[in-house]
Every structure is written in structure tokens, then in C-alpha cells.
Design an enzyme around this catalytic site. Structure first.
Site, short mmCIF file in Angstrom:
data_model
loop_
_atom_site.label_atom_id
_atom_site.label_comp_id
_atom_site.label_asym_id
_atom_site.label_seq_id
_atom_site.Cartn_x
_atom_site.Cartn_y
_atom_site.Cartn_z
N SER A 96 16.13 16.34 -20.16
CA SER A 96 15.07 17.34 -20.18
C SER A 96 15.56 18.54 -20.98
O SER A 96 16.74 18.91 -20.92
CB SER A 96 14.71 17.77 -18.76
OG SER A 96 13.92 18.94 -18.76
N ASN A 127 16.23 10.48 -16.87
CA ASN A 127 14.89 9.90 -16.78
C ASN A 127 14.90 8.40 -17.10
O ASN A 127 15.70 7.94 -17.92
CB ASN A 127 13.94 10.62 -17.75
CG ASN A 127 13.74 12.08 -17.37
OD1 ASN A 127 13.76 12.42 -16.20
ND2 ASN A 127 13.57 12.93 -18.37
N HIS A 149 0.83 -1.21 0.00
CA HIS A 149 0.00 0.00 0.00
C HIS A 149 0.87 1.26 0.00
O HIS A 149 0.43 2.32 0.47
CB HIS A 149 -0.96 0.02 1.19
CG HIS A 149 -1.74 -1.24 1.36
ND1 HIS A 149 -2.84 -1.55 0.59
CD2 HIS A 149 -1.54 -2.31 2.18
CE1 HIS A 149 -3.30 -2.73 0.94
NE2 HIS A 149 -2.53 -3.23 1.89
#
Length: 534
Positions: free
Chosen positions: A361, A369, A237
């Protein structure tokens, strides 16, 4: 056409062509030789402008004309931007591949007819005639495929165009020319097509897709074994949970993928060869003494396909639905892997090896990334969409056949191509990963509350009242430290040995059997491949 600033946007393909100096040509764009598919320049835009007209400095621009032009004008990214990564599938799943396998089936059927004693009109071929026919298969190239496409423009029927092509090619052979009308004998188009599609799938799976599935399993199992001992904080969770090891978490994916890969390989590629509605109607009128179901089974099996005796005009495509849905399950597991690795990179558990010149980027220079895993996840989604549609549509056909399957089945390459692209992206991403042990250890050091589970379990063993409730009071929603945990343990009324074991326990050592499970991953994979671990 003059090329300049006044060119309309709608003329972009023509503008690109002219700017790159292309002129109209009938030269073939590619060729299939010795099991490989080679591309030649595309030159079919009909432009006559020169580079001088457009004032393009060739020496400085140095564009790879073949790759750049196709990328710029291709409607599908598989045939454009990603061509270099998926071209291994082209000999099998392209229009060229479909035509090639149709030719193969038509020729093999004529050879089969020559081996049936009752068909006296087609005597057994001499070695020379057999070699001639086999040569049409072995030497088939794109020029041949283009010739068939030209015939199709007249017939408006793709399978009939193959038949006419073969008749033309065999007219010059004195032996084969006598039996030209036995090309496509008693066949419906789907007798040829379904076997061609089966061969397309069989060859693309065996030669391309399954080997890349194996590479993925091997790469992930290597991560598992190399990092079997590295403890990692689990999250259920999204919250800190009992620790495992990085290796064991990777081993799970290796076993899951291997299991589905086995299921893919177990799907039997089916074929039919029973005529217009599946009853051998025309066959039995022409040669009533031939056991046509037996002949059809022998013929389909000779192509290393499984025989389906209960069919309509088409093979029922149930095996395709089973195959494609199995690949979807495999792809879903890989999406799960991609997302987990993406999340571990986000947590800093993995670093990524940087490549000189790459940019993460356009505005944030520091970015590295996880693009390979994102690319894989995206392409798996596209692949699953296409494969699910094929699986749901292909088994459905009105009465003895409608044509809806024909246009749909041409998209096998879409689903399988995007799958292959995803597999390669994931492999590329795996190759860039570096484990960041210090960051992993930092998370464990900040999560002493995970020892609440073993402490309350030991308390239960020795009859300490309300163990769960006491640990809940100590840990839930509170900052837990090594010191607070030790104080709690020292205050317990349990045997000394049990207390010592708990005091020695750390988040790093509380990993259960994870190390052994990771180290035994090869044994588990062997059991999967033998069908003993499901």
C-alpha cells in the site's frame, strides 16, 4: 520536433519516443524462429530528437527501451504491461500467427493438388520442389509477414496478399513457376482462414494453455495432499459449519478444474474446404471426375483437424462456441478458487511469503495484499467477457455468410490471453501461500457449537425425543463452550460407548472422510482423465 515543457498531452507518444532517442527505421520489430517469437526495438514514430536535446541522463535512467516503450504506448495491456506474461501465445494468436498459418495452408493445398492423378496440370512435385515449398513454411519470419502486409496495402485483401506473396517467391523455381495459378485453386478466402484459425487454436491450446491448466491442477492437488490432515472450520452462508480439512477443500477445485480441462481438450477443432458456398461448385466444373468431398476431407484431416462436410462459405464456428464456453466454465471455477483463497487469506488461514522491496500500500506499510488472486479474478472476468461474446456471435451468420465474424474472430487472443495471464497469476499466488495452522485452530476452538450436528444425529439413533430441538435450544445464537457441550452429553440417556465417543469428539476431529478424500485426490484425477468421474 523539439521536445520540451511546451509539448501537448496529445503528443505524448511522440514525446516519449523523442525522449528515448528513437529515430525512424524500417527495421522489423520481431521475428519468429524455431518456434519462438522474439521482439526487436519498435522504432516507427518518426522522431529525430536526440537524448542530448532532451537532456536525459542515460547512465542514471537505464530504461529497457524495448519493454518500456511498448508498455507505454500499447493500447492493450496484453501487448504492453503484461506482454512478458502472455508472449508465449503470440506465435499462434497474433496477426503474425494468422499470416503464417495462411501461408502453411496455401502451400499444403498446392502440394495436395500435385498428388491428385486427375489434375495432370499439376504433376507430382520432385523432392527439390517439395523441399522448396516446405522451406517457405519452415523459414517463414516476420520479414515475410511484413512483405505480405505491404502487398495487402495494394490489394486491400489479406488472403489474396498471401497468394501473391507465394507466387512471387516461387517464380524463380523452374518447376513450381509452371503451376503458380494453382495456388489458391478453387478456394474462397474462408477455406484458407478457417483452417488457419483452427491451427491457431489447436497449437495455442496444446502448446500453451492446456499445459498451464495442468500446472494449476498439479499445484492445487499438491496443496490438497500436503494439507489433507489439517482440520478447517467450514462456513455456509458465511457462518460456522461442520469442519472439513484444508486438503479436501483444495481437492474439490483440483477435480473440478481437471474435469473442465478434459472437456476443453475433447472439443474437436473443425475445418471446411468446400469453396464459395460449401458445394465444391468451381471444383466440379474444372475437374468433374475428382471426388472433391473426399479430397477436402483428406486435406483437412492431414492438418490434424476434424472435417466438417456441411458448411456455407464459412465453417459454422459451432465448435468455437463449444470451446470458448468450456473455457469460460473452467475460468469460472478458477474465479471461485481465487475468491476462496482470498477469503482464507483474509481470515488469516494463509500467510503470504513477502518479497523484499515489494509494497502493498502507498500509505499503509504493513499491508501484504492478495494481489495475485485479485489480478487473476479480474483478468478471468475480462477473458470470459471476450470468450462469451465470441461464443454467442460466431455461430450466427446471415444466409451463406456475412463479414461480422471476420472482425470478431480476430479477438481470440484477447480472451485466451487474459485467461493465460490469470492462470499465471493464480500460480504465482499459490507459490506464496503458507498455511497458518495456529490461526485455523483458534477458529475451531471458538466453534464448539458445530458439534450440535453429530450429537443430535446420535440422539436420533437411540430414540432420544426431540434431539434437534434440544440442540437448537442449547446452541442457536448462544456462546457454546467445550464445557457446556460436555455437560449436555453427560446428561444424555444413551449407551455408554456412544456417550464416550461423543465426549471424545472435538471440532478438530469432526471431519468425516475429509482426510481420505484429500489423500485420494490423485486417484480421482486419474478417473477424471479416463472419463470415469463426472
Amino acid at each position: 520536433m523539439e521536445v520540451g515543457a511546451n509539448c501537448r498531452v496529445l503528443d505524448q507518444p511522440r514525446f516519449i519516443c523523442a525522449a528515448m532517442g528513437f529515430q525512424k527505421s524500417k527495421e522489423p520489430s520481431s521475428v519468429f524462429r524455431n518456434g519462438s517469437f522474439y521482439r526487436k526495438p519498435h522504432r516507427n514514430f518518426g522522431c529525430k530528437a536526440t537524448l542530448q536535446d532532451c537532456q536525459v541522463p542515460v547512465e542514471k535512467k537505464k530504461i529497457n527501451v524495448v519493454d518500456e516503450l511498448s508498455s507505454l504506448v500499447a493500447l492493450s495491456p496484453l501487448d504492453g504491461r503484461y506482454w512478458g506474461k502472455v508472449k508465449d501465445l503470440a506465435p499462434y494468436l497474433s496477426e503474425y500467427g494468422l499470416i503464417f498459418y495462411r501461408v502453411l495452408v496455401e502451400i499444403k493445398w498446392l502440394l495436395k493438388l500435385s498428388q491428385i492423378p486427375e489434375i495432370v496440370e499439376v504433376p507430382r512435385f520432385s523432392e527439390d520442389a517439395s523441399a522448396f515449398l516446405q522451406g517457405l513454411i519452415d523459414n517463414f519470419c516476420e520479414d515475410d509477414a511484413l512483405e505480405i502486409k505491404s502487398i495487402e496495402k495494394v490489394t486491400n485483401h489479406d488472403v489474396k496478399a498471401v497468394e501473391y506473396f507465394l507466387k512471387q517467391r516461387c517464380q524463380s523455381h523452374p518447376e513450381i513457376s509452371k503451376v503458380l495459378e494453382f495456388f489458391h485453386f478453387s478456394c474462397t478466402s474462408e477455406d484458407i482462414n478457417n483452417l488457419a484459425h483452427g491451427l491457431m487454436l489447436k497449437e495455442s491450446l496444446e502448446n500453451v494453455l492446456l499445459p498451464f491448466m495442468d500446472k494449476l491442477t498439479n499445484a492445487i492437488s499438491t496443496i490438497a495432499k500436503d494439507n489433507a490432515h489439517i482440520p478447517i472450520l467450514c462456513r455456509t452462508h458465511g457462518q460456522p459449519a461442520s469442519p472439513s480439512t484444508l486438503g479436501k477443500e483444495m481437492a474439490i477445485f483440483a477435480v473440478r478444474l481437471s474435469r473442465e480441462r478434459l472437456e476443453v481438450s475433447k472439443v474437436k477443432i473443425m475445418g471446411k474446404f468446400a469453396g464459395a458456398v460449401g458445394n465444391y461448385n468451381a471444383h466440379l466444373v474444372a475437374y468433374p471426375n475428382v471426388n472433391w468431398p473426399k479430397v477436402a476431407k483428406e486435406f483437412v484431416n492431414s492438418l490434424d483437424l476434424s472435417f466438417n462436410p456441411y458448411v456455407t462459405q464459412i465453417e459454422t464456428h459451432d465448435y468455437m462456441a463449444r470451446l470458448f464456453f468450456t473455457i469460460v466454465r473452467y475460468n469460472n471455477i478458477l474465479i471461485d478458487f481465487d475468491r476462496d483463497i482470498w477469503s482464507y487469506i483474509s481470515l488469516g488461514y494463509f500467510k503470504q511469503i513477502t518479497k523484499a522491496g515489494e509494497i502493498g500500500s502507498s500509505t499503509m506499510p504493513h499491508k501484504v495484499n492478495p494481489i495475485d488472486f485479485e489480478n487473476s479474478e479480474g483478468n478471468l472476468g475480462v477473458a470470459n467477457g471476450a470468450l462469451a461474446q465470441l461464443s454467442e456471435k460466431l455461430p450466427i451468420s446471415r444466409w451463406q455468410r456475412d463479414l461480422t465474424d471476420s472482425t470478431v474472430i480476430r479477438n481470440m487472443g484477447v480472451g485466451l490471453g487474459h485467461s493465460l495471464l490469470a492462470y499465471k497469476s493464480t500460480l504465482q499466488g499459490i507459490g506464496k501461500l503458507q498455511v497458518n495452522e495456529s490461526r485455523i485452530n483458534d477458529d475451531l476452538e471458538q466453534s464448539w457449537e458445530v458439534l450440535a450436528e453429530p450429537i443430535q444425529t446420535v440422539m436420533r439413533r437411540y430414540g432420544v425425543p426431540e434431539p434437534y430441538e434440544k440442540l437448537k435450544e442449547l446452541t442457536r445464537g448462544k456462546t457454546v463452550t467445550k464445557e457446556s457441550i460436555r455437560r449436555f452429553i453427560e446428561g444424555l440417556e444413551i449407551p455408554k460407548e456412544a456417550k464416550t465417543n461423543l465426549l471424545d469428539l472435538t471440532p478438530q476431529s469432526y471431519v468425516g472422510a475429509a482426510v481420505e478424500l484429500a489423500r485420494d485426490v490423485d486417484m480421482a484425477l486419474n478417473l477424471v482423465n479416463r472419463g470415469q468421474l463426472f
